[in-house]
Design an enzyme around this catalytic site. Structure first.
Site, PDB file in Angstrom:
ATOM      1  CG  PHE A  60      10.399 -50.326 -31.879  1.00 47.68           C
ATOM      2  CD1 PHE A  60       9.846 -50.672 -32.692  1.00 47.68           C
ATOM      3  CD2 PHE A  60      11.351 -50.388 -31.251  1.00 47.68           C
ATOM      4  CE1 PHE A  60       9.568 -49.428 -33.835  1.00 47.68           C
ATOM      5  CE2 PHE A  60      11.554 -48.738 -33.233  1.00 47.68           C
ATOM      6  CZ  PHE A  60      11.318 -48.898 -33.856  1.00 47.68           C
ATOM      7  CD  GLU A  61      13.283 -51.395 -28.012  1.00 44.71           C
ATOM      8  OE1 GLU A  61      13.243 -52.185 -27.684  1.00 44.71           O
ATOM      9  OE2 GLU A  61      13.810 -50.589 -28.022  1.00 44.71           O
ATOM     10  CB  ILE A  85      -0.471 -57.750 -24.564  1.00 45.41           C
ATOM     11  CG1 ILE A  85       0.695 -59.726 -24.154  1.00 45.41           C
ATOM     12  CG2 ILE A  85      -1.521 -58.212 -24.504  1.00 45.41           C
ATOM     13  CD1 ILE A  85       0.623 -59.815 -22.961  1.00 45.41           C
ATOM     14  CB  ALA A  88      -0.681 -53.667 -21.678  1.00 45.84           C
ATOM     15  CB  THR A  89      -0.364 -53.081 -27.024  1.00 44.14           C
ATOM     16  OG1 THR A  89       0.633 -53.498 -26.299  1.00 44.14           O
ATOM     17  CG2 THR A  89       1.613 -51.722 -27.944  1.00 44.14           C
ATOM     18  CG  HIS A  91       2.925 -48.018 -29.265  1.00 45.69           C
ATOM     19  ND1 HIS A  91       2.938 -48.309 -27.609  1.00 45.69           N
ATOM     20  CD2 HIS A  91       4.471 -48.031 -29.370  1.00 45.69           C
ATOM     21  CE1 HIS A  91       3.903 -48.962 -27.176  1.00 45.69           C
ATOM     22  NE2 HIS A  91       5.066 -48.697 -28.153  1.00 45.69           N
ATOM     23  NE  ARG A 130      -2.452 -67.250 -30.278  1.00 48.85           N
ATOM     24  CZ  ARG A 130      -3.731 -67.036 -29.811  1.00 48.85           C
ATOM     25  NH1 ARG A 130      -4.320 -67.257 -28.499  1.00 48.85           N
ATOM     26  NH2 ARG A 130      -4.613 -67.117 -31.037  1.00 48.85           N
TER      27      ARG A 130
END
Ligand code: INI
Length: 156
Positions: A60-61, A85, A88-89, A91, A130
């Protein structure tokens, strides 16, 4: 039949000053992407002294830091690597969308070649695939895409 002019980038990183922007979130994955990006650039002629690694908290940063790097005029290209990922997220979509949209804006506003090596995966296994196993290394791919784009932009 007329001659068709083709513009394409040489994959020569000699003299190129590159910032590699890397998030710490999921750092054991991201470190592999950083390694891949550095290795790809050096193998294509970049010198290590011309590479700068910038660490930030999360995907995000990335855009605001990419913007400052682009504005500084010190770099010919940016390679952005991270790992978001979904498993685990909660949002996930917010983080991914803001990151991708913001980086695209920076690239456009500054005419800055920017390799997008931010993994966006459903689970950890896909991220591992990946970042240096059976699906290659997206840090390598992002570095090469940035390099090719930089060399095309320089000719237009
Ligand atoms: N940032 C990531 O880079 N990857 C993730 O998977 C992730 N998850 O899972 O939440 C993540 N979140 C942090 C986010 O990028 C910001 O750093 C945080 O919201 C503080 O602004």
């Amino acid at each position: 039949m007329g001659h068709i002019k083709t513009v394409e980038g040489q994959l020569d990183a000699k003299g190129l000053k590159v910032a590699i922007l890397a998030s710490r979130f999921n750092d054991f994955i991201v470190d592999k992407l950083v390694g891949g990006a550095v290795d790809a650039l050096v193998r294509h002629g970049a010198s290590r002294e011309d590479l700068t690694i910038v660490r930030i908290p999360g995907a995000f940063e990335m855009p605001v830091v990419a913007q400052k790097l682009a504005k500084s005029g010190k770099y010919d290209g940016l390679v952005c690597v991270g790992a978001v990922i979904r498993g685990a997220t909660p949002h996930f979509d917010v983080v991914v969308n803001e990151c991708a949209k913001g980086l695209a804006q920076v690239s456009m506003q500054h005419g800055m070649p920017l390799g997008f090596g931010v993994l966006t995966t459903d689970n950890l296994e896909q991220a591992i695939e990946r970042s240096g196993s059976k699906a290659g290394n997206k840090g390598v791919d992002a570095a090469m895409a940035m390099l090719e784009t930089a060399r095309v932009l320089a000719q237009l």
